[in-house]
Design an enzyme around this catalytic site. Structure first.
Site, short mmCIF file in Angstrom:
data_model
loop_
_atom_site.label_atom_id
_atom_site.label_comp_id
_atom_site.label_asym_id
_atom_site.label_seq_id
_atom_site.Cartn_x
_atom_site.Cartn_y
_atom_site.Cartn_z
N TYR A 29 -0.80 21.40 -4.40
CA TYR A 29 -0.06 20.39 -3.51
C TYR A 29 1.02 20.67 -2.65
CZ TYR A 29 -2.86 17.88 -7.15
OH TYR A 29 -3.69 17.54 -7.98
N TYR A 161 -6.17 8.07 -10.88
CA TYR A 161 -6.27 9.60 -10.43
C TYR A 161 -7.32 10.23 -11.25
CZ TYR A 161 -5.68 14.26 -9.65
OH TYR A 161 -5.80 15.80 -9.39
N ASP A 258 -12.42 8.14 -17.89
CA ASP A 258 -11.89 9.13 -17.55
C ASP A 258 -10.79 9.56 -18.50
OD1 ASP A 258 -10.41 11.45 -16.90
OD2 ASP A 258 -10.66 10.97 -14.55
N LYS A 287 -8.14 19.05 -19.64
CA LYS A 287 -6.85 19.23 -19.99
C LYS A 287 -6.68 19.77 -21.56
CE LYS A 287 -4.68 16.97 -16.37
NZ LYS A 287 -5.04 16.02 -15.30
#
Ligand SMILES: *Cc1c(COP(=O)(O)O)cnc(C)c1O
Length: 437
Positions: A29, A161, A258, A287
């Protein structure tokens, strides 16, 4: 070529590293070159990152981020190290087309065992965003295969997200987030407003109405259950998951959870879906799947979805990453799951929750702080203004803690092995960052 020489022949000093980093290395980012100088990490052990060069008087930082939700057991863990090294001695990788291996088979069977009941089949990929791509592909292809190709859109709630590749970007929050730039280019998906924290019948009705109204064009509803992570660190009532399940069943729409951020205990239950006793048709994991050791993600689906696809006109799921089911990652994922479930992890997450509540109890009263919220091993301080990243990060580092705030949020999700003492220091640093930022 003096530069190549330099890189090959000897260890680089922190200064040289930073110079080359600035010249060549793109960070998340960020622009190229980056605006803020990154800290150089030399090694990591337990919950501590060791820096190659002191920053604001610190050579060691307590990691308040678990490397973006993933390093739940901390770093350099003997059990996880052993799993990787043993697997490395056998093979680090083989292709997964036409071949299989024990780490992948064991991992898939284990995931089916610990996730909600009708999930039965596992597609292993290399990152969370790809797992979401695969989930979307599964849902769209399912409807194509069963003769309903018009069902190709997705519905979600705002504030979400789901990753940075194309399909995930299209279901990230369309306004506040990082992907605003792509409006008009991304596939246009359907959004309802952000879920309220508490259960509200009026909002449940909105969800039901949206699913009903768009049923003919909807392939799936996709949401992060209970906690919306990088879209704004917001929590909501698990009841809404039940509402979505019922609405999806009533109108023939698939439901995707998710759980890439929420999976493996972070919210207090093994999966956030467990809080509502609701099972999705498709679930994404990532993750913490490998305990933060290696990159791997998984997309699980029910037999209904798998059968639908496999009996269609094109009876295959056309997806196959080169590093699919990487044995090193699969082996360490198995070890990480065993490590987690072999201890009283609920107690550890409860301990973190209590420590975060305690340590952030006064923070809500600070000027500039809008709200403090805690759930499981997640602590969030929301400011009433955009955080000054540099000032907030520096304040945390001065306290000996690594935090990575964004937007108006200073937050922490520490490794489960964080001691009470270190947790108190993390809370102190969050508070210092909130004051400075
Ligand atoms: C991080 C995240 C992703 C993307 O995972 P990557 O491994 O970064 O691609 C997707 N969904 C959720 C909920 C996440 O938190």
């Amino acid at each position: 070529m003096p530069e190549q020489h330099l890189v090959r022949d000897r260890q680089l000093s922190p200064d040289e590293l930073l110079r080359l980093d600035r010249e060549h290395v793109w960070h998340p980012y960020g622009p190229m070159p980056g605006r803020a100088e990154p800290l150089v990490v030399e090694s990591a052990s337990g919950v501590r990152l060791r820096l190659a060069r002191p920053a604001h008087g610190r050579t060691e930082l307590i990691d308040g981020m678990s490397s973006w939700w993933s390093a739940v057991h901390g770093y350099n863990h003997p059990v996880l190290n052993k799993a990787v090294t043993e697997q490395l001695g056998r093979m680090s990788h083989v292709m997964f087309g036409g071949l299989t291996h024990e780490p992948a088979v064991r991992l898939a069977a284990r995931l089916v065992e610990i996730t909600p009941e009708p999930l039965r089949h596992v597609f292993l990929s290399d990152s969370g965003s790809v797992a979401v791509e695969v989930a979307v592909k599964m849902c769209l292809q399912y409807w194509r295969s069963v003769g309903r190709p018009a069902k190709q859109r997705l519905l979600t709630w705002r504030g979400g997200y789901h990753g940075d590749t194309w399909q995930p970007m299209a279901v990230c929050d369309p306004d506040g987030g990082m992907h605003q730039l792509w409006q008009g280019v991304l596939p246009r998906q359907l959004f309802v407003r952000e879920p309220p924290v508490e259960y509200e019948e009026a909002y449940a009705d909105e969800l039901r109405a949206a699913v009903a109204r768009h049923a003919d064009e909807l392939a799936a509803v996709i949401v992060e259950p209970v906690v919306q992570g990088a879209g704004g660190m917001r929590f909501h009532s698990p009841e809404y998951l039940r509402v979505l399940r019922e609405a999806c069943d009533a109108h023939d729409v698939l439901l995707v959870f998710d759980e890439i951020a929420t999976g493996f205990g972070r919210t207090g239950t093994l999966f956030a879906a467990d809080q509502a006793s609701v099972s999705p048709d498709v679930m994404c994991l990532g993750k913490a799947l490998t305990g933060g050791y290696l990159t791997m993600a998984a997309t699980l689906c029910t037999s209904r979805v798998a059968d639908g696809i496999s009996q269609g006109e094109v009876p295959v799921l056309a997806h196959g990453p080169t590093f699919m089911a990487n044995p090193l990652a699969a082996a360490v994922a198995c070890a990480s799951i065993d490590l987690l479930l072999g201890q009283d992890w609920q107690q550890e997450v409860k301990r973190l929750e209590a420590g975060l509540r305690d340590g952030l109890a006064e923070t809500g009263a600070l000027p500039g702080v809008r709200e403090v919220r805690v759930l499981g091993g997640i602590g969030v301080v929301q400011l009433d203004h955009e955080v000054d990243m540099a000032a907030a990060t520096e304040a945390a580092v001065r306290e000996g803690v690594w935090l990575r705030p964004f937007r108006d949020l200073i937050y922490t999700m520490p490794p489960y092995v964080t001691s009470d003492e270190d947790l108190a220091r993390i809370c102190g640093a969050v508070t210092a960052a909130a004051t400075a930022g």
